[in-house]
Each structure stands twice: as C-alpha cells, then as structure tokens.
Write an enzyme that holds these catalytic residues in place. Structure first.
Site, PDB file in Angstrom:
ATOM      1  N   CYS A  96     -24.028 -24.396-103.021  1.00  7.04           N
ATOM      2  CA  CYS A  96     -24.561 -23.622-104.137  1.00  7.04           C
ATOM      3  C   CYS A  96     -23.922 -22.235-104.099  1.00  7.04           C
ATOM      4  O   CYS A  96     -23.028 -21.987-103.281  1.00  7.04           O
ATOM      5  CB  CYS A  96     -26.088 -23.533-104.073  1.00  7.04           C
ATOM      6  SG  CYS A  96     -26.718 -22.800-102.556  1.00  7.04           S
ATOM      7  N   THR A  97     -24.365 -21.336-104.943  1.00  6.91           N
ATOM      8  CA  THR A  97     -23.690 -20.045-105.094  1.00  6.91           C
ATOM      9  C   THR A  97     -23.656 -19.244-103.802  1.00  6.91           C
ATOM     10  O   THR A  97     -22.585 -18.857-103.318  1.00  6.91           O
ATOM     11  CB  THR A  97     -24.360 -19.209-106.203  1.00  6.91           C
ATOM     12  OG1 THR A  97     -24.441 -19.985-107.383  1.00  6.91           O
ATOM     13  CG2 THR A  97     -23.568 -17.931-106.468  1.00  6.91           C
TER      14      THR A  97
END
Length: 306
Positions: free
Chosen positions: A177-178
């Site tokens: 994810c980010t």
C-alpha cells in the site's frame, strides 16, 4: 527550490485521552507553522505534515513524545510549495478504516519485506502480489503483475478476500500500500483468517520509490498521495497528476483537455455520476473561490482551492 519538507507517518498504539492529545497537538503544530492532516484514534495515529524542515523535525520530535510513539518512523520528501492549506487534527474510530472490530496490528502482522528485497521476492512463482489500495489509486500506478481487488474503499477488502481466498490458499500472499498502514491491518486480518504465509512491503510504495533506482524498479506509473502534490514518482519527485475537485480523482494534464472536463465541476470520470443540481453547486463553489482570490483570501476546497 524544494524547501518544504513533507513527512508521512503512522503508528498503532493504545491512546486514552484523545481530546487532550488532539488539543495539545493542534497548538504545537500551529505554534511551529505546520500544516497537514493528522488522524487520532484509540488505536493510534496517522498523518502527513509539511513545513520548513526544522519545524517538521521539531514537530515529529513532539509526536514521538506521545504515549507509545517513541518508535515512529517517517517517510520524508521535499517540494517547492506548501501542499496543504491548513492543519487538521481529527478524531476517528480508526486511523485507517477497515471496519473489522477484531483487528489489532499491535499483536501480529505479516512478515516485512524490505524495499531492496521486494523485487526478488515478488518474482517467485509461489507468491501472489495484492495491491490493497483503492481503484483510483491503482489506476495511476502499481507493481507489474499485481492483483487489483477493485475496491472503492478499504472496508471492502475483507469481502473481496472472502470471495477470492480459495484461488490463493496455496500461495504466499505479498501485499503493499502507499505507506504501509493498510497492510498492517490487512495482514493482521489474513492471519486471523488462518492464512500462514503473509508478507508486506516495509514502508510501502513510498519507501520503495525512495530507495529503488528507476532502472531497477518493478513499479509502473505514479503513486497517489493525499496532499496537493496528488502523485509522486521515483525519488518521490512530484508527479504530473492534478485532482478533479468534483470527484477527487487524479487526472493527467491531457485528461483535462477532454470535453467532459470543467474545472471544479466535472471530468470524464464523474460527469455522468452527478446531477445538474450538483454541477450547479460546484459552479457556485468555483465562483466563491475566485471571489476569495480577488480579495486576497484563501478559500478551502480540496487541497489548494484551485
């Protein structure tokens, strides 16, 4: 000159007196000219702040002094202009909303894979790579060959997993994810469902883009970020995307040339999803923004009011 430091961080820890922490944090950030967004919940803290490097450094030192937060690590980058209009500290039920009451990343999470080892790991035949972000984020960039669950919100991830888990039961699950926070929860969730071989990218996409040279990278596109930069690429350089302030979707400059685009009102992704009444309200909002600018005032809309 890139003289604004942007720091992204999160930490799971048990907070008790949230209102007191919120108040003191707001005062400290204001005193030190910090802008950005911080979420507080009983499970921890999640935020992105920006300001002059020395001011950000002293603010991070203060945040690390909060209960259980001494080990917080930040992912830092630099930009030429302030990516936030103001400082917001908000209280929520979760620092990233998954809607699973039994999730507790402080107890167990998946095995971390460092950025420098990620490419080798995901190339293995027995590894399935899953992007835990939402569709609009995946659309502008992801790892080559990764699986997109096609979610509109992180709360939909458990439902997607339940429908698809039998496809991957004999595989190692590698998620990303980010910045890493969603994977703390998604790996905890999978382990709670009895999945044994669960892994995730340490530090998230941002750490990978910061450390891995572009010529060695398996990343394709840009990474969506939740500030006025909208996206970043390798070495965390600001990307080409801008937001449609009607639907909050990232757009490339060429997409703004399409006939469906009207600044602050619509784009090709949302023109058919809003009513004429909605568009009327959006046009009035743009009118007020322009009037505020003429008066030399800031008008809050999106990240920068543009």
């Amino acid at each position: 000159m890139d003289n604004i430091k942007v720091s992204t961080f999160y930490h799971f820890t048990a907070f008790s007196d949230l209102s007191k922490i919120k108040g003191s944090l707001e005062i400290f950030c204001k005193k030190n000219r910090i802008k950005g967004s911080i979420i507080l919940a009983f499970e921890g803290i999640n935020g992105t702040i920006a300001g002059k490097p020395a001011d950000v450094t002293i603010t991070l030192k203060y945040i690390r002094s909060l209960p259980g937060c001494n080990s917080i690590k930040s992912k830092d980058s630099y930009t030429s202009s302030m990516p936030f209009n103001r400082m917001k500290v908000r209280l929520k039920k979760e620092i990233v909303t998954m809607g699973q009451p039994n999730i507790d990343p402080t107890k167990v999470v998946g095995k971390y894979i460092a950025a420098e080892n990620w490419n080798t790991f995901i190339e293995k035949d027995d590894v399935v790579v899953i992007d835990t972000r939402n569709n609009y984020e995946v659309d502008i960039g992801t790892f080559e060959g990764s699986i997109n669950p096609n979610t509109e919100s992180f709360k939909q991830f458990p439902e997607w997993w339940e429908k698809n888990k039998n496809k991957y039961k004999d595989k190692k699950i590698a998620m990303f994810c980010t910045g890493g926070i969603r994977c703390e929860k998604s790996t905890n969730y999978l382990i709670g469902q009895g999945v044994e071989n669960v892994f995730h990218l340490k530090g998230g996409i941002l750490k990978y883009l910061e450390e891995i040279p572009e010529e060695q990278s398996e990343w394709v596109g840009d990474c969506f970020v939740f500030d006025a930069r909208v996206s970043v690429g390798h070495q965390l350089k600001e990307g080409p995307h801008e937001l449609c302030y009607a639907c909050r979707q990232p757009l490339l400059p060429k997409e703004k040339e399409r006939s469906e685009y009207e600044h602050g009102v619509s784009c090709h992704k949302c023109k058919d999803k809003t009513t004429e009444s909605d568009k009327g309200r959006f046009r009035e909002r743009q009118k007020q923004i322009q009037l505020s600018r003429k008066r030399g005032q800031k008008h809050m809309a999106g990240f920068d009011g543009s």
